[in-house]
Design a protein around this motif. Structure first.
Motif, PDB file in Angstrom:
ATOM      1  N   ARG A  92       1.479  49.249  33.742  1.00  0.00           N
ATOM      2  CA  ARG A  92       2.491  49.243  34.782  1.00  0.00           C
ATOM      3  C   ARG A  92       3.914  49.295  34.246  1.00  0.00           C
ATOM      4  O   ARG A  92       4.815  49.807  34.920  1.00  0.00           O
TER       5      ARG A  92
ATOM      6  N   SER B  56      10.414  51.472  34.000  1.00  0.00           N
ATOM      7  CA  SER B  56       9.792  50.908  35.197  1.00  0.00           C
ATOM      8  C   SER B  56      10.802  50.186  36.078  1.00  0.00           C
ATOM      9  O   SER B  56      10.640  50.134  37.299  1.00  0.00           O
TER      10      SER B  56
ATOM     11  N   ASP C 222       8.835  57.173  41.340  1.00  0.00           N
ATOM     12  CA  ASP C 222       8.131  56.359  42.305  1.00  0.00           C
ATOM     13  C   ASP C 222       7.035  55.648  41.531  1.00  0.00           C
ATOM     14  O   ASP C 222       5.968  56.232  41.273  1.00  0.00           O
ATOM     15  N   SER C 223       7.341  54.429  41.112  1.00  0.00           N
ATOM     16  CA  SER C 223       6.405  53.729  40.238  1.00  0.00           C
ATOM     17  C   SER C 223       5.063  53.470  40.904  1.00  0.00           C
ATOM     18  O   SER C 223       4.022  53.448  40.256  1.00  0.00           O
ATOM     19  N   GLY C 224       5.089  53.288  42.227  1.00  0.00           N
ATOM     20  CA  GLY C 224       3.838  53.043  42.921  1.00  0.00           C
ATOM     21  C   GLY C 224       2.894  54.225  42.852  1.00  0.00           C
ATOM     22  O   GLY C 224       1.674  54.073  42.919  1.00  0.00           O
ATOM     23  N   LYS C 225       3.452  55.409  42.694  1.00  0.00           N
ATOM     24  CA  LYS C 225       2.643  56.627  42.630  1.00  0.00           C
ATOM     25  C   LYS C 225       2.620  57.228  41.238  1.00  0.00           C
ATOM     26  O   LYS C 225       2.026  58.283  41.034  1.00  0.00           O
ATOM     27  N   ASN C 226       3.299  56.577  40.296  1.00  0.00           N
ATOM     28  CA  ASN C 226       3.372  57.107  38.931  1.00  0.00           C
ATOM     29  C   ASN C 226       3.853  58.552  38.917  1.00  0.00           C
ATOM     30  O   ASN C 226       3.240  59.424  38.283  1.00  0.00           O
TER      31      ASN C 226
END
Length: 116
Positions: free
Chosen positions: A30, A53, A72-76
């Motif tokens: 993450r 991140s 968009d870290s949630g979607k990499n």
């Protein structure tokens, strides 16, 4: 196994804009850094832009003020908005993902050509 898939390259006139995108999949820690490098014919691969991140960014000197990186870290996913493009921006652009000190992944590359 980590995979990076780039999209958005192409041909654009000087002064124009392009947007590159990269989607990462697989087992990804993450806390990581994603970004873009480029390589022009006969030249070494160089940094374009990186984003951590937490949103911290680092830009190559030649693109500061013209390119903007976001993620968009949630979607990499990571995006690169390229404005005021110049012929010297012509290169193959590679998506990159890094974490820890030894995990370093590359996409297949996407061609960006700036020409009239």
């Amino acid at each position: 196994q980590v995979q990076l898939v780039e999209s958005g390259g192409g041909l654009v006139q000087p002064g124009g804009s392009l947007r590159l995108s990269c989607a990462a999949s697989g087992r990804i820690f993450r806390f990581n850094t994603m970004g873009w490098y480029r390589q022009a014919p006969g030249k070494q691969r160089e940094l374009v832009a990186l984003i951590g991140s937490s949103g911290d960014t680092n830009y190559g000197d030649s693109v500061k003020g013209r390119f903007t990186i976001s993620r968009d870290s949630g979607k990499n996913t990571v995006n690169l908005q390229m404005n005021s493009l110049k012929p010297e921006d012509t290169a193959v652009y590679y998506c990159n993902l890094q974490y820890f000190s030894n995990q370093n992944y590359w996409g297949q590359g996407t061609q960006v050509t700036v020409s009239s």
